[in-house]
Motif scaffolding. Structure first.
Motif, short mmCIF file in Angstrom:
data_model
loop_
_atom_site.label_atom_id
_atom_site.label_comp_id
_atom_site.label_asym_id
_atom_site.label_seq_id
_atom_site.Cartn_x
_atom_site.Cartn_y
_atom_site.Cartn_z
N VAL A 112 26.64 -14.92 3.36
CA VAL A 112 24.91 -15.81 3.40
C VAL A 112 24.69 -16.60 2.86
CG1 VAL A 112 23.16 -14.69 3.93
CG2 VAL A 112 25.27 -12.97 4.11
N TRP A 113 24.31 -17.50 3.42
CA TRP A 113 23.61 -18.86 2.30
C TRP A 113 22.63 -18.62 2.46
CZ3 TRP A 113 26.97 -22.70 5.93
CH2 TRP A 113 28.27 -22.91 5.02
N ARG A 114 22.21 -18.51 1.21
CA ARG A 114 20.40 -19.02 1.07
C ARG A 114 20.25 -20.12 0.61
NH1 ARG A 114 15.72 -16.45 -1.43
NH2 ARG A 114 14.16 -16.56 -0.09
N LEU A 115 19.21 -20.92 0.90
CA LEU A 115 18.52 -22.47 -0.08
C LEU A 115 17.48 -22.27 0.39
CD1 LEU A 115 20.05 -25.10 -2.10
CD2 LEU A 115 20.24 -25.86 1.04
N GLY A 116 16.76 -23.39 -0.71
CA GLY A 116 15.26 -23.65 -1.38
C GLY A 116 15.22 -24.79 -0.78
N VAL A 154 22.24 -18.66 12.05
CA VAL A 154 21.63 -19.93 10.96
C VAL A 154 20.51 -19.29 11.04
CG1 VAL A 154 21.32 -22.15 10.48
CG2 VAL A 154 22.89 -21.65 11.38
N ALA A 155 19.28 -19.22 10.31
CA ALA A 155 17.84 -18.71 10.53
C ALA A 155 16.88 -20.20 9.17
CB ALA A 155 17.69 -17.59 9.99
N HIS A 156 15.95 -20.25 9.96
CA HIS A 156 15.16 -21.14 9.36
C HIS A 156 13.59 -21.41 8.90
CE1 HIS A 156 12.57 -25.32 9.54
NE2 HIS A 156 12.93 -25.09 8.01
N HIS A 157 13.08 -20.98 8.47
CA HIS A 157 11.64 -20.70 8.22
C HIS A 157 10.67 -21.60 7.08
CE1 HIS A 157 12.06 -18.50 4.18
NE2 HIS A 157 13.29 -17.81 5.27
N ASP A 159 8.32 -21.27 3.81
CA ASP A 159 8.27 -20.23 3.21
C ASP A 159 6.74 -20.55 2.50
OD1 ASP A 159 8.21 -18.60 0.63
OD2 ASP A 159 10.12 -19.56 -0.35
#
Length: 163
Positions: A112-116, A154-157, A159
């Motif tokens: 899992v990748w998560r990046l702001g 892949v999710a984009h949202h 914030d």
């Protein structure tokens, strides 16, 4: 305005269970009983979902075969048409499908990748277009005979708490 065909297709893809069935039938044709067994469900319940996916063109029946006891079996294979189908408000369905599919996996089997990021509209559109192009490129490739089935989400949202 959407056609009744598009509405039916969108409805067919608005179920985590149906999306899981498509994933199970993506690389291997499977009978309704095999699908039910893999999902831990009653074959009668599964058949309703299989029929919906067949009726909307997302699953195709393959050549009939005989089972161990001589019973007639129809295996089904995903058509890959779901990839290009637009579905309104699909994010919660995709997230729930992901959760269901990964629930029994060991944590080390999930990357899992998560990046702001803070991007203007132009850079955001560019990033999403590039990601979509890469995914489309690989989705168009034939399956590798020696490959392993894999899944990507892949999710984009936005914030709003980080603005």
């Amino acid at each position: 305005m959407q056609s009744s065909d598009d509405v039916a297709k969108g409805r067919a893809l608005s179920s985590p269970l149906r999306l899981r069935i498509l994933r199970l039938c993506l690389h291997h044709s499977r009978t309704n009983k095999e699908i039910a067994d893999l999902l831990g469900l009653n074959p009668a319940s599964t058949l309703h979902h299989v029929r919906t996916l067949v009726a909307t063109g997302f699953l195709e029946p393959q050549d009939e075969r005989r089972g161990r006891r001589g019973a007639r079996e129809v295996p089904y294979l995903a058509t890959r048409r779901s990839w290009g189908q637009r579905v309104d408000d699909v994010a919660p369905v995709l997230i729930e499908t992901f959760v269901q599919e990964t629930a029994a996996l060991d944590p080390e089997d999930i990357e899992v990748w998560r990046l702001g990021l803070k991007l203007n509209a132009e850079h955001q559109a560019e990033l999403l277009a590039k990601l979509r192009a890469v995914v489309d490129e690989y989705a168009a490739l034939p399956s590798d005979p020696d490959g392993h089935a894999t899944s990507l989400m892949v999710a984009h949202h936005r914030d709003p708490t980080a603005d």
